[in-house]
Design a protein around this motif. Structure first.
Motif, PDB file in Angstrom:
ATOM      1  N   LEU A  51       0.826  -1.208   0.000  1.00  0.00           N
ATOM      2  CA  LEU A  51       0.000   0.000   0.000  1.00  0.00           C
ATOM      3  C   LEU A  51       0.859   1.256   0.000  1.00  0.00           C
ATOM      4  N   LEU A  52       1.954   1.234   0.745  1.00  0.00           N
ATOM      5  CA  LEU A  52       2.880   2.371   0.754  1.00  0.00           C
ATOM      6  C   LEU A  52       3.506   2.559  -0.629  1.00  0.00           C
ATOM      7  N   PHE A  53       3.831   1.454  -1.281  1.00  0.00           N
ATOM      8  CA  PHE A  53       4.368   1.514  -2.644  1.00  0.00           C
ATOM      9  C   PHE A  53       3.357   2.163  -3.594  1.00  0.00           C
ATOM     10  N   PHE A  54       2.094   1.742  -3.503  1.00  0.00           N
ATOM     11  CA  PHE A  54       1.061   2.319  -4.362  1.00  0.00           C
ATOM     12  C   PHE A  54       0.851   3.805  -4.082  1.00  0.00           C
ATOM     13  N   VAL A  55       0.968   4.216  -2.832  1.00  0.00           N
ATOM     14  CA  VAL A  55       0.849   5.636  -2.492  1.00  0.00           C
ATOM     15  C   VAL A  55       1.969   6.426  -3.166  1.00  0.00           C
ATOM     16  N   PHE A  56       3.203   5.898  -3.108  1.00  0.00           N
ATOM     17  CA  PHE A  56       4.319   6.603  -3.731  1.00  0.00           C
ATOM     18  C   PHE A  56       4.237   6.574  -5.255  1.00  0.00           C
ATOM     19  N   VAL A  57       3.665   5.532  -5.838  1.00  0.00           N
ATOM     20  CA  VAL A  57       3.440   5.523  -7.285  1.00  0.00           C
ATOM     21  C   VAL A  57       2.459   6.637  -7.659  1.00  0.00           C
TER      22      VAL A  57
END
Length: 93
Positions: A51-57
């Motif tokens: 989820l953190l990865f998707f936020v940064f994407v």
């Protein structure tokens, strides 16, 4: 209707009968959205880094002035490591 009615089946599990490295991702995200955080972690330990990865994407697409490439690569590596370790832990321990 529940959100589980719209989840996609895992092709690896459906056709080969074995879990893949991402099995449980959809259910874990659904559990996070329901507020069941510890159950989501037990379902798929990499759910929070994912989820953190998707936020940064998303931030990378919105904020074009800054370069988030190194953060995205770091999060992708950490997420991949968690997925691999949790897969082997689930199946062999």
């Amino acid at each position: 209707m529940k959100i589980e009615d719209f989840m996609l089946p895992c092709p690896s599990k459906k056709f080969l009968g074995i879990d893949c490295f991402g099995c449980g991702t959809q259910r874990a995200i659904a559990l996070v959205l329901e507020g069941k955080f510890s159950e989501a972690f037990h379902m798929f330990p990499a759910v929070y880094t994912l989820l953190l990865f998707f936020v940064f994407v998303a931030v990378n697409f919105i904020d074009k002035k800054r370069n988030y490439g190194q953060i995205l690569i770091f999060l992708a590596i950490v997420n991949s490591l968690i997925m691999v370790f949790s897969y082997f832990y689930k199946h062999y321990f």
